[in-house]
Design an enzyme around this catalytic site. Structure first.
Site, PDB file in Angstrom:
ATOM      1  N   ASP A  79      -5.162   3.415  -6.481  1.00 39.59           N
ATOM      2  CA  ASP A  79      -5.608   4.317  -7.542  1.00 39.59           C
ATOM      3  C   ASP A  79      -4.716   4.258  -8.767  1.00 39.59           C
ATOM      4  OD1 ASP A  79      -3.545   5.540  -5.950  1.00 39.59           O
ATOM      5  OD2 ASP A  79      -3.978   7.461  -6.906  1.00 39.59           O
ATOM      6  N   GLU A 173      -2.462   7.670  -4.118  1.00 33.88           N
ATOM      7  CA  GLU A 173      -1.020   7.897  -4.216  1.00 33.88           C
ATOM      8  C   GLU A 173      -0.709   8.861  -5.360  1.00 33.88           C
ATOM      9  OE1 GLU A 173       3.158   7.278  -5.554  1.00 33.88           O
ATOM     10  OE2 GLU A 173       1.321   7.022  -6.698  1.00 33.88           O
TER      11      GLU A 173
HETATM   12 ZN   LIG Z   1       2.434   4.123  -8.582  1.00 33.03          ZN
END
Ligand SMILES: [Zn+2]
Length: 406
Positions: A79, A173
């Site tokens: 992401d 994340e």
């Molecule tokens: Zn990162």
């Protein structure tokens, strides 16, 4: 496919994560990207390629020696930050000659060494920049590209002996959820590295201890014309509370190992007000003290206005140093690998967290290594091509050096 082309292709996938959807992955674009990566890993000839329901992608490059060696993992995230759009990223490679880089002429968006002096380190180098309207996504598609290109290189160079290499790509994340459904047992590595750091040379195994706090104030609303000795304004309680926290311990006044309280949000009416904080400190004791200080201030407010104030406090992650330091050879291996490819390691504490911090506490010690990009999470993000190459070379060298030790 060359490393740079790989990166340029990956940033065309819109994988911006979202704090609000509550799903895993938080956005469908991450799944689309993961599925495309599965195809590439198949083409390269990796084994045990699995993409689970939560879009955690894992794959294996088998050992090519009988020597008993630890399985080593390399991890990056799919992401990009919710802070800035990652849709229609239109990257541009330029050879940096110094001075300002006009990212977007019509909106007068300029990447300038006045604001970002680190640009000066990359004179005469090719750097990849945005068109000023989106982030670039080097965080962490540079990491994804470096890992896949390294695996491909090792596959094509069987003369480089190595143990079992595992690859892991995780969703979300950037919203702090990257480790949530990571199956450490299935990954099956003795240790791993996240390839999620910034400038060339970064090597990190210390991060913040982190907690989130929400303070809710209850007021009493009365018609303001007849409020004397009756009204309790929750918004004013919140303002008073905020003023009690030490002004010096804010993100804008701290650096290095200094921790902070950061007011991330506030909302309020007369009836009710909330303050949202994040609390950060590398030192576990100081971290606990900061949380205790908040509790004490809530008590103080409740002594002044009984029943007015409620604290919700939640630990988010801890400093991986506790886990990694007893196995310092993991850091030393990365250090040696960088030196061997001509990179000067910059070992410094992360003023944030990484997937690796939580993975470390889940049983997978996991320092963080540079992927090469700078100015993450915004339109001024850029990636020097040479730094990306060095990230890939470092991964290859870690695999190689780990097989040389006896
Ligand atoms: Zn990162």
């Amino acid at each position: 496919m060359e490393l740079t082309d790989r990166f340029l292709k990956y940033v065309t996938f819109d994988t911006q994560s979202s704090e609000t959807t509550g799903t895993t992955p938080s956005t469908p674009g991450q799944r689309v990207f993961a599925e495309a990566l599965v195809k590439e890993l198949e083409e390269i000839g990796l084994e045990d390629i699995t993409l689970d329901d939560n879009s955690y992608l894992m794959a294996t490059l088998p050992a090519n020696t009988d020597k008993p060696l630890p399985a080593i993992g390399f991890i990056a995230h799919l992401d990009t930050s919710p802070d800035m759009s990652g849709k229609d990223v239109t990257p541009r490679i330029i050879t940096y000659k110094g001075g300002d880089i006009v990212l977007c002429a019509e909106e007068n968006i300029v990447l300038s060494p006045v604001m970002f002096p680190e640009l000066n380190d990359y004179k005469e180098q090719d750097i990849i920049v945005t068109n000023g309207k989106t982030l670039l996504g080097a965080d962490d598609k540079a990491g994804v590209a470096a890992i896949i290109s390294a695996a491909k290189y090792l596959k094509e160079h069987p003369e480089i002996k190595h143990g079992k290499i595992r690859i892991g790509f995780t969703p979300d994340e950037e919203i702090g959820a990257g480790a949530d459904y990571f199956d450490v047992e299935k990954f099956g590595c003795e240790f791993a590295y996240t390839i999620d750091g910034g400038q060339v040379g970064e090597l990190e195994y210390e991060n913040f201890n982190a907690a989130g706090a929400k303070v809710t104030f209850k007021g009493l609303n009365v018609h303001p014309g007849y409020a004397k000795d009756k009204m309790l304004n929750a918004s004013l309680l919140a303002m008073e509370f905020a003023s009690w926290l030490p002004a010096g311990q804010r993100p804008e006044h701290t650096a290095g190992y200094e921790g902070f309280y950061h007011l991330t949000g506030m909302a309020g009416t007369v009836e009710e007000a909330t303050l949202s904080y994040i609390i950060r400190d590398h030192n576990r004791m100081l971290f606990e003290e900061k949380k205790e200080a908040l509790r004490k201030l809530v008590e103080k407010m409740n002594e002044m206005h009984p029943g007015s104030t409620v604290l919700e406090l939640r630990d988010q992650y801890y400093n991986m140093r506790e886990i990694v330091e007893p196995k310092k050879y993991i850091v030393d291996l990365a250090f040696k690998a960088m030196m061997a490819v001509g990179v000067t390691p910059l070992v410094k504490p992360i003023r944030g967290g990484t997937d690796g911090a939580r993975l470390s506490f889940m049983g997978l010690p996991c320092p963080n290594i540079f992927a090469g990009g700078l100015n993450f999470h915004g339109r001024y993000e850029f990636l020097p091509v040479k730094s990306l190459e060095k990230s890939m070379e470092t991964i290859i060298k870690i695999a190689e050096l780990s097989a040389l030790k006896d």
